[in-house]
Design an enzyme around this catalytic site. Structure first.
Site, PDB file in Angstrom:
ATOM      1  N   ASP A 148     -63.945 -27.265 -24.217  1.00 35.94           N
ATOM      2  CA  ASP A 148     -62.517 -27.566 -24.177  1.00 35.94           C
ATOM      3  C   ASP A 148     -62.058 -27.427 -22.727  1.00 35.94           C
ATOM      4  OD1 ASP A 148     -59.785 -27.714 -24.348  1.00 35.94           O
ATOM      5  OD2 ASP A 148     -59.618 -26.387 -26.083  1.00 35.94           O
ATOM      6  N   ASN A 177     -58.223 -27.572 -13.919  1.00 38.24           N
ATOM      7  CA  ASN A 177     -59.652 -27.227 -13.926  1.00 38.24           C
ATOM      8  C   ASN A 177     -60.492 -28.334 -13.286  1.00 38.24           C
ATOM      9  OD1 ASN A 177     -59.345 -24.675 -15.036  1.00 38.24           O
ATOM     10  ND2 ASN A 177     -59.469 -25.435 -17.145  1.00 38.24           N
ATOM     11  N   TYR A 197     -46.929 -36.023 -24.364  1.00 36.10           N
ATOM     12  CA  TYR A 197     -47.876 -36.903 -23.663  1.00 36.10           C
ATOM     13  C   TYR A 197     -47.245 -37.485 -22.392  1.00 36.10           C
ATOM     14  CZ  TYR A 197     -51.425 -40.608 -23.190  1.00 36.10           C
ATOM     15  OH  TYR A 197     -52.430 -41.448 -22.737  1.00 36.10           O
TER      16      TYR A 197
END
Ligand code: UDP
Length: 310
Positions: free
Chosen positions: A56, A99, A145
């Protein structure tokens, strides 16, 4: 090159990974199956130069920073997902992108992030150019979104400015083709499945709202050109040929030779009325334009949906 593709078990991620493998690259594909499909990961695993990592993206990445390029496609993107997992979408657009940026920075890799035409919201400029700032409801049902992707773009340009990470931003418009999830709730998978079953084809509202559908291999070609090109700043990638949803439904019914009728259902809130990319920047600076016309693309997609049933 050694290339990371996040969201590799998703529809576009799968086709991108296939293309990169065909070009002889070594590809690591990452997915958590939030909306990706195990069958796509299994198909990619057949290539010896492919490694799959189930992870994830919102959790810190433990991959060694040994990549030349990173394509970030990890994010559920169907309007049905916006109701189902809005917080996961916001997390992957924020922590997930961070990340990717941290890994790109550590590796000295170039990062291409897939943004979306949804950053334009329900647009008041038509067609949409990259210079348009959009018309987005920040608290509506698509906000997770739309605002997530807008935040991600801000994060990318901030990280590029502060840390010198090389980033590319693709604004993807509606894309279709084989390996779309049959149950993702989008217009084309719904229309095709309904028409194959000779069931009513569900058109929202009177079907006068428009979209511009790009075949997936064209889109992937645009992504690869953008990654390897010099454009700083967002680039629209999509097919500028626009149709109404009623026309799309009728074309699918005719192509399948189905006895389906059209059933009009209520329009979802904040559903954009018009959407068509201005692709002048991609044409001019990447030499890119879509090659697959809708008749051919729809036919290949219908074939694939048929195969999935046999
Ligand atoms: N739509 C429709 N019938 C369906 C699913 C979607 O008429 O069964 C409409 C939807 O309201 C929108 C357009 O088709 O106007 C495209 O929807 P989709 O979910 O494919 O993607 P979007 O472009 O909204 O992200």
């Amino acid at each position: 090159m050694r290339i990371l593709v996040t969201g590799a078990a998703g529809f576009i991620g799968f086709h991108l990974a296939e293309r990169l493998l065909a070009e002889g690259h070594t590809v690591v594909g990452l997915d958590n199956f939030a909306s990706g499909q195990p069958a796509n990961a299994d198909a990619l695993r057949q290539h010896s130069a492919f490694t799959f990592v189930e992870h994830d993206l919102i959790q810190p990445l433990t991959l060694k920073p040994e990549f030349d390029q990173i394509y970030n496609l990890a994010c559920p993107a169907s309007p049905a997902d916006f109701d189902r997992i809005p917080l996961e979408i916001m997390a992957v657009c924020s922590d997930g992108v961070r990340n990717c940026l941290d890994l790109a920075r550590a590796a000295g890799a170039r990062l291409l992030h897939t943004s979306t035409s949804e950053v334009y919201g329900d647009p008041q400029e038509h067609p949409q150019r990259e210079t348009y700032w959009g018309n987005v409801n920040p608290i509506g049902p698509r906000a997770c979104y739309d605002e997530g992707k807008r935040f991600a773009e801000a994060l990318l340009v901030s990280c590029a400015a502060q840390h010198g990470v090389t980033v590319r931003i693709a604004r993807i418009f509606n894309t279709y083709g084989p390996r779309m999830r049959g149950d993702d709730g989008r217009a084309l998978p719904n229309f095709i499945n309904q028409a194959l079953d000779n069931q009513p084809v569900t058109v929202h509202g009177d079907g006068s709202q428009t979209r511009s559908f790009c075949y997936v291999t064209d889109l992937v070609d645009g992504l690869v050109r953008l990654m390897n090109g010099d454009i700083v700043g967002p680039v629209n990638l999509g097919n500028p040929v626009e149709i109404t949803m009623l026309e799309a439904a009728r074309e699918v019914i005719a192509l399948i030779g189905s006895t389906s009728t059209i059933e009009n259902l209520p329009r979802p809130k904040d559903d954009p009325n018009l959407r068509r990319p201005d692709i002048s920047r991609a044409r001019r600076e990447l030499g890119w334009s879509p090659q697959v016309d809708r008749a051919a693309g729809f036919a290949r997609t219908v074939d694939w949906f048929r195969q999935m049933r046999s």
